[in-house]
Motif scaffolding. Structure first.
Motif, PDB file in Angstrom:
ATOM      1  N   PHE A  49       0.841  -1.200   0.000  1.00 46.39           N
ATOM      2  CA  PHE A  49       0.000   0.000   0.000  1.00 46.39           C
ATOM      3  C   PHE A  49       0.875   1.248   0.000  1.00 46.39           C
ATOM      4  CE2 PHE A  49      -2.393  -3.290   2.297  1.00 46.39           C
ATOM      5  CZ  PHE A  49      -3.498  -3.379   1.466  1.00 46.39           C
ATOM      6  N   GLU A  50       0.269   2.355  -0.393  1.00 49.74           N
ATOM      7  CA  GLU A  50       0.967   3.647  -0.351  1.00 49.74           C
ATOM      8  C   GLU A  50       1.358   3.937   1.101  1.00 49.74           C
ATOM      9  OE1 GLU A  50       2.624   7.012  -2.000  1.00 49.74           O
ATOM     10  OE2 GLU A  50       1.663   5.362  -3.066  1.00 49.74           O
ATOM     11  N   PRO A  51       2.610   4.303   1.352  1.00 45.20           N
ATOM     12  CA  PRO A  51       3.022   4.550   2.738  1.00 45.20           C
ATOM     13  C   PRO A  51       2.347   5.801   3.309  1.00 45.20           C
ATOM     14  CG  PRO A  51       4.774   5.128   1.212  1.00 45.20           C
ATOM     15  CD  PRO A  51       3.690   4.495   0.397  1.00 45.20           C
ATOM     16  N   THR A  52       2.141   5.763   4.594  1.00 47.60           N
ATOM     17  CA  THR A  52       1.557   6.912   5.282  1.00 47.60           C
ATOM     18  C   THR A  52       2.663   7.936   5.545  1.00 47.60           C
ATOM     19  OG1 THR A  52       2.004   6.028   7.478  1.00 47.60           O
ATOM     20  CG2 THR A  52      -0.104   5.387   6.446  1.00 47.60           C
ATOM     21  N   PRO A  53       2.295   9.176   5.811  1.00 47.23           N
ATOM     22  CA  PRO A  53       3.318  10.164   6.168  1.00 47.23           C
ATOM     23  C   PRO A  53       4.156   9.716   7.369  1.00 47.23           C
ATOM     24  CG  PRO A  53       1.274  11.283   5.634  1.00 47.23           C
ATOM     25  CD  PRO A  53       0.971   9.799   5.651  1.00 47.23           C
ATOM     26  N   GLN A  54       3.528   9.071   8.339  1.00 45.05           N
ATOM     27  CA  GLN A  54       4.249   8.577   9.516  1.00 45.05           C
ATOM     28  C   GLN A  54       5.284   7.528   9.119  1.00 45.05           C
ATOM     29  OE1 GLN A  54       4.420   9.576  12.535  1.00 45.05           O
ATOM     30  NE2 GLN A  54       5.535   7.884  13.452  1.00 45.05           N
ATOM     31  N   GLU A  55       4.925   6.620   8.227  1.00 45.47           N
ATOM     32  CA  GLU A  55       5.867   5.589   7.776  1.00 45.47           C
ATOM     33  C   GLU A  55       7.036   6.222   7.004  1.00 45.47           C
ATOM     34  OE1 GLU A  55       2.943   1.716   7.242  1.00 45.47           O
ATOM     35  OE2 GLU A  55       2.931   3.276   5.690  1.00 45.47           O
ATOM     36  N   ILE A  56       6.751   7.244   6.236  1.00 40.06           N
ATOM     37  CA  ILE A  56       7.808   7.938   5.501  1.00 40.06           C
ATOM     38  C   ILE A  56       8.745   8.646   6.477  1.00 40.06           C
ATOM     39  CG2 ILE A  56       8.303   9.820   3.891  1.00 40.06           C
ATOM     40  CD1 ILE A  56       5.735   8.979   2.389  1.00 40.06           C
ATOM     41  N   ARG A  57       8.181   9.305   7.502  1.00 43.14           N
ATOM     42  CA  ARG A  57       9.023   9.965   8.518  1.00 43.14           C
ATOM     43  C   ARG A  57       9.900   8.951   9.228  1.00 43.14           C
ATOM     44  NH1 ARG A  57       4.552  13.292   9.013  1.00 43.14           N
ATOM     45  NH2 ARG A  57       3.592  12.050  10.633  1.00 43.14           N
ATOM     46  N   GLN A  58       9.336   7.801   9.577  1.00 46.83           N
ATOM     47  CA  GLN A  58      10.126   6.765  10.250  1.00 46.83           C
ATOM     48  C   GLN A  58      11.247   6.240   9.344  1.00 46.83           C
ATOM     49  OE1 GLN A  58       6.982   4.034  11.308  1.00 46.83           O
ATOM     50  NE2 GLN A  58       6.861   4.812  13.412  1.00 46.83           N
ATOM     51  N   ALA A  59      10.941   6.066   8.070  1.00 42.91           N
ATOM     52  CA  ALA A  59      11.964   5.597   7.132  1.00 42.91           C
ATOM     53  C   ALA A  59      13.075   6.631   6.994  1.00 42.91           C
ATOM     54  CB  ALA A  59      11.333   5.293   5.772  1.00 42.91           C
ATOM     55  N   LEU A  60      12.701   7.903   6.906  1.00 37.23           N
ATOM     56  CA  LEU A  60      13.719   8.961   6.837  1.00 37.23           C
ATOM     57  C   LEU A  60      14.544   9.003   8.116  1.00 37.23           C
ATOM     58  CD1 LEU A  60      11.731  11.860   5.148  1.00 37.23           C
ATOM     59  CD2 LEU A  60      13.747  10.699   4.225  1.00 37.23           C
ATOM     60  N   ALA A  61      13.884   8.848   9.257  1.00 41.70           N
ATOM     61  CA  ALA A  61      14.589   8.880  10.544  1.00 41.70           C
ATOM     62  C   ALA A  61      15.577   7.725  10.670  1.00 41.70           C
ATOM     63  CB  ALA A  61      13.584   8.838  11.697  1.00 41.70           C
ATOM     64  N   SER A  62      15.320   6.632   9.974  1.00 44.61           N
ATOM     65  CA  SER A  62      16.229   5.487  10.069  1.00 44.61           C
ATOM     66  C   SER A  62      17.618   5.806   9.513  1.00 44.61           C
ATOM     67  CB  SER A  62      15.644   4.266   9.339  1.00 44.61           C
ATOM     68  OG  SER A  62      15.697   4.430   7.935  1.00 44.61           O
ATOM     69  N   PHE A  63      17.722   6.840   8.685  1.00 46.56           N
ATOM     70  CA  PHE A  63      19.035   7.240   8.161  1.00 46.56           C
ATOM     71  C   PHE A  63      19.891   7.911   9.226  1.00 46.56           C
ATOM     72  CE2 PHE A  63      16.554   7.336   4.089  1.00 46.56           C
ATOM     73  CZ  PHE A  63      17.134   6.200   3.562  1.00 46.56           C
ATOM     74  N   ALA A  64      19.326   8.177  10.396  1.00 46.33           N
ATOM     75  CA  ALA A  64      20.091   8.768  11.489  1.00 46.33           C
ATOM     76  C   ALA A  64      21.033   7.749  12.145  1.00 46.33           C
ATOM     77  CB  ALA A  64      19.154   9.368  12.536  1.00 46.33           C
ATOM     78  N   ALA A  65      20.856   6.485  11.822  1.00 43.97           N
ATOM     79  CA  ALA A  65      21.790   5.462  12.309  1.00 43.97           C
ATOM     80  C   ALA A  65      23.017   5.482  11.411  1.00 43.97           C
ATOM     81  CB  ALA A  65      21.126   4.088  12.270  1.00 43.97           C
ATOM     82  N   GLY A  66      24.180   5.356  11.997  1.00 39.96           N
ATOM     83  CA  GLY A  66      25.423   5.446  11.243  1.00 39.96           C
ATOM     84  C   GLY A  66      25.524   4.484  10.082  1.00 39.96           C
ATOM     85  N   ASP A  67      25.098   3.230  10.268  1.00 41.77           N
ATOM     86  CA  ASP A  67      25.210   2.251   9.185  1.00 41.77           C
ATOM     87  C   ASP A  67      24.245   2.562   8.047  1.00 41.77           C
ATOM     88  OD1 ASP A  67      23.077   1.557  10.894  1.00 41.77           O
ATOM     89  OD2 ASP A  67      23.202  -0.561  10.363  1.00 41.77           O
ATOM     90  N   ALA A  68      23.043   3.036   8.377  1.00 41.55           N
ATOM     91  CA  ALA A  68      22.076   3.397   7.328  1.00 41.55           C
ATOM     92  C   ALA A  68      22.543   4.641   6.573  1.00 41.55           C
ATOM     93  CB  ALA A  68      20.698   3.629   7.937  1.00 41.55           C
ATOM     94  N   PHE A  69      23.086   5.621   7.296  1.00 42.05           N
ATOM     95  CA  PHE A  69      23.642   6.801   6.637  1.00 42.05           C
ATOM     96  C   PHE A  69      24.794   6.398   5.722  1.00 42.05           C
ATOM     97  CE2 PHE A  69      26.832  10.143   6.378  1.00 42.05           C
ATOM     98  CZ  PHE A  69      26.089  11.165   5.811  1.00 42.05           C
ATOM     99  N   ALA A  70      25.625   5.473   6.186  1.00 38.60           N
ATOM    100  CA  ALA A  70      26.776   5.023   5.399  1.00 38.60           C
ATOM    101  C   ALA A  70      26.323   4.361   4.102  1.00 38.60           C
ATOM    102  CB  ALA A  70      27.632   4.069   6.228  1.00 38.60           C
ATOM    103  N   ARG A  71      25.282   3.535   4.159  1.00 40.09           N
ATOM    104  CA  ARG A  71      24.767   2.889   2.946  1.00 40.09           C
ATOM    105  C   ARG A  71      24.186   3.926   1.985  1.00 40.09           C
ATOM    106  NH1 ARG A  71      23.374  -0.903   6.693  1.00 40.09           N
ATOM    107  NH2 ARG A  71      21.240  -0.116   6.886  1.00 40.09           N
ATOM    108  N   LEU A  72      23.471   4.909   2.534  1.00 42.44           N
ATOM    109  CA  LEU A  72      22.912   5.972   1.700  1.00 42.44           C
ATOM    110  C   LEU A  72      24.030   6.783   1.048  1.00 42.44           C
ATOM    111  CD1 LEU A  72      20.454   7.595   0.667  1.00 42.44           C
ATOM    112  CD2 LEU A  72      20.608   8.944   2.780  1.00 42.44           C
ATOM    113  N   ALA A  73      25.057   7.111   1.811  1.00 46.49           N
ATOM    114  CA  ALA A  73      26.184   7.878   1.273  1.00 46.49           C
ATOM    115  C   ALA A  73      26.887   7.096   0.168  1.00 46.49           C
ATOM    116  CB  ALA A  73      27.170   8.231   2.390  1.00 46.49           C
ATOM    117  N   ARG A  74      27.106   5.805   0.393  1.00 47.72           N
ATOM    118  CA  ARG A  74      27.759   4.988  -0.636  1.00 47.72           C
ATOM    119  C   ARG A  74      26.933   4.974  -1.901  1.00 47.72           C
ATOM    120  NH1 ARG A  74      29.431  -1.453  -0.573  1.00 47.72           N
ATOM    121  NH2 ARG A  74      30.457  -1.377  -2.604  1.00 47.72           N
ATOM    122  N   ASP A  75      25.642   4.752  -1.763  1.00 43.28           N
ATOM    123  CA  ASP A  75      24.756   4.701  -2.914  1.00 43.28           C
ATOM    124  C   ASP A  75      24.796   6.031  -3.676  1.00 43.28           C
ATOM    125  OD1 ASP A  75      22.552   2.928  -4.157  1.00 43.28           O
ATOM    126  OD2 ASP A  75      21.583   4.887  -3.981  1.00 43.28           O
TER     127      ASP A  75
END
Length: 172
Positions: A49-75
């Motif tokens: 289903f289409e994600p809710t605004p809350q789910e999108i905020r949570q997904a964005l917030a997950s980049f605050a973890a060092g390993d997730a930020f590192a994967r995003l930066a590499r990509d």
């Protein structure tokens, strides 16, 4: 999620003082950012289903973890590097495709471009190794990410990428 990416696209454009002065490099970086975020967010959001605004905020917030930020930066750096190289190569590759040329068929040229994309992704591993530690240290010390810290991170990430390309060229 489409609304988020469209809004980010407009926000990046709006940060320019003169929208007519946007550079090719800036457009390549923006496209790489939007593509990286789209792919990384897609992996973190429900797919049925289409994600809710809350789910999108949570997904964005997950980049605050060092390993997730590192994967995003590499990509991001892998995509930006590939897009930059392809931007210039695409103008020239047609001149090297055909009978008695470097690429005798379009399939060979496409295989080269795929190998280039793979190579830039492999080289970007150096950024992933650096980014996670940088993120944690910077947030811990400054309690935020400011423009100066991000600019320094970006410059050093590119320096690491250039060094890794040089190291691989020397080994080959």
């Amino acid at each position: 999620m489409t609304g988020l990416l469209a809004g980010l696209d407009l926000a990046v454009d709006g940060r320019s003082f003169d929208l007519r002065s946007s550079s090719d490099a800036g457009e390549l970086a923006k496209a790489a950012l939007l593509e990286s975020l789209s792919i990384q967010l897609h992996d973190r959001l429900p797919s049925l289903f289409e994600p809710t605004p809350q789910e999108i905020r949570q997904a964005l917030a997950s980049f605050a973890a060092g390993d997730a930020f590192a994967r995003l930066a590499r990509d991001f750096f892998a995509r930006l590097t590939y897009r930059s190289l392809d931007y210039y190569l695409s103008r020239e590759l047609a001149n090297h495709t055909g009978e008695d040329r470097r690429f005798s068929t379009d399939a060979q040229r496409v295989a080269f471009q795929q190998a280039l994309a793979q190579h830039t992704f492999e080289v970007s591993r150096i950024v992933e190794e650096y980014a996670g530690g940088w993120y944690g240290k910077t947030v811990w010390q400054k309690q935020a990410l400011d423009r100066d810290a991000i600019d320094k991170f970006t410059a050093y990430a590119f320096k690491k990428m250039r060094s890794e390309f040089g190291r691989r060229r020397a080994v080959a």
